[in-house]
Design a protein around this motif. Structure first.
Motif, short mmCIF file in Angstrom:
data_model
loop_
_atom_site.label_atom_id
_atom_site.label_comp_id
_atom_site.label_asym_id
_atom_site.label_seq_id
_atom_site.Cartn_x
_atom_site.Cartn_y
_atom_site.Cartn_z
N THR A 46 0.85 -1.18 0.00
CA THR A 46 0.00 0.00 0.00
C THR A 46 0.89 1.24 0.00
O THR A 46 2.07 1.17 0.37
CB THR A 46 -0.92 0.05 1.24
N ARG A 47 0.32 2.35 -0.38
CA ARG A 47 1.08 3.60 -0.37
C ARG A 47 1.54 3.93 1.05
O ARG A 47 2.67 4.37 1.26
CB ARG A 47 0.24 4.72 -0.96
N ASP A 48 0.67 3.71 2.03
CA ASP A 48 1.04 3.98 3.43
C ASP A 48 2.19 3.09 3.88
O ASP A 48 3.10 3.54 4.58
CB ASP A 48 -0.16 3.78 4.36
N VAL A 101 5.34 4.54 2.32
CA VAL A 101 5.77 5.78 3.00
C VAL A 101 6.45 5.43 4.31
O VAL A 101 7.52 5.95 4.62
CB VAL A 101 4.57 6.74 3.22
N ASP A 161 1.80 11.96 2.19
CA ASP A 161 0.71 11.05 1.86
C ASP A 161 1.12 10.15 0.70
O ASP A 161 2.25 10.17 0.26
CB ASP A 161 -0.55 11.84 1.52
N GLY A 162 0.18 9.36 0.25
CA GLY A 162 0.43 8.42 -0.83
C GLY A 162 0.81 9.08 -2.14
O GLY A 162 1.42 8.45 -3.01
N ARG A 163 0.46 10.34 -2.30
CA ARG A 163 0.80 11.04 -3.55
C ARG A 163 2.32 11.13 -3.73
O ARG A 163 2.83 11.10 -4.83
CB ARG A 163 0.17 12.44 -3.53
N VAL A 189 4.41 8.82 -2.99
CA VAL A 189 4.79 7.54 -3.58
C VAL A 189 4.47 7.56 -5.07
O VAL A 189 5.29 7.13 -5.89
CB VAL A 189 4.07 6.37 -2.88
N ASP A 190 3.29 8.05 -5.44
CA ASP A 190 2.91 8.11 -6.86
C ASP A 190 3.93 8.87 -7.69
O ASP A 190 4.31 8.45 -8.79
CB ASP A 190 1.53 8.76 -7.01
N THR A 228 0.77 -0.83 -11.00
CA THR A 228 -0.19 -0.19 -10.11
C THR A 228 -1.30 -1.19 -9.80
O THR A 228 -1.83 -1.84 -10.70
CB THR A 228 -0.81 1.04 -10.79
N GLY A 264 -2.04 0.14 -4.18
CA GLY A 264 -0.64 0.57 -4.18
C GLY A 264 0.11 0.05 -5.38
O GLY A 264 -0.38 0.12 -6.50
N TYR A 265 1.30 -0.53 -5.12
CA TYR A 265 2.17 -0.95 -6.19
C TYR A 265 2.81 -2.29 -5.89
O TYR A 265 2.90 -2.71 -4.74
CB TYR A 265 3.30 0.08 -6.38
#
Length: 178
Positions: free
Chosen positions: A127-129, A132, A143-145, A147-148, A168, A173-174
């Motif tokens: 997940t993005r979290d 991070v 935030d997750g942005r 990571v994006d 993606t 997430g990734y």
């Protein structure tokens, strides 16, 4: 030229550095088992609550530090690198060089850390979290942005032929797929 730092600055790749590990309260029961797996002389210390992140809508985290005696830290630093994951992307954690089909990539510190983490866990969805927390660290405010943006830069640097290796997973997430 590829981004290079000493192995001592490589957070996930340098086991010799004491590392803060935050866990959910329901994982605390498992710490007794973890303590039994520590090498002789290692110490498991509770982390101060102010050193841990607080995530909205989630219970507070519990943390601990694993400390190794100095003589064991050098042994840990000299252990062989983990088995490389087959695929077009290779990570050299000692020299801090990422290569795609043998071509060295010019990566920033965080781009290298992100790619190294994804490559070390192929096919696993992050997940993005999680990214991070793992790559940027527990004190990072963002935030997750974030990571994006870094994933977009990594894909650009991997090139058109290999950008698909970082996939993606919508609304999650990734993952790295070699």
């Amino acid at each position: 030229m590829a981004h290079t730092h000493t192995a001592a600055t490589a957070a996930p790749l340098a086991p010799s550095r004491p590392r803060l590990r935050a866990v959910a309260p329901d994982e605390v029961a498992g710490l007794a088992r973890v303590a039994g797996l520590l090498p002789p002389g290692a110490t498991l210390l509770p982390a101060p609550p102010h050193a841990l992140p607080t995530l909205p809508g989630r219970p507070p985290m519990v943390g601990y530090l694993v400390l190794l005696p100095a003589d064991q830290q050098t042994e840990a630093a000299n252990t062989p690198a983990p088995t490389p994951v087959p695929g077009p992307v290779t990570i050299d954690g000692v020299q801090r060089i990422a290569r795609v089909d043998g071509r060295a990539l010019d990566l920033t510190y965080l781009e290298f850390e992100l790619l190294a983490h994804l490559v070390a866990h192929p096919h696993r969805v992050h997940t993005r979290d999680q990214l991070v927390t793992t790559v940027w660290g527990y004190g990072h405010v963002g935030d997750g942005r974030t990571v994006d943006v870094h994933v977009a830069r990594l894909r650009r640097k991997l090139g058109a032929e290999h950008r698909h290796t970082i996939q993606t997973v919508r609304r999650v997430g990734y993952k790295y797929t070699p």
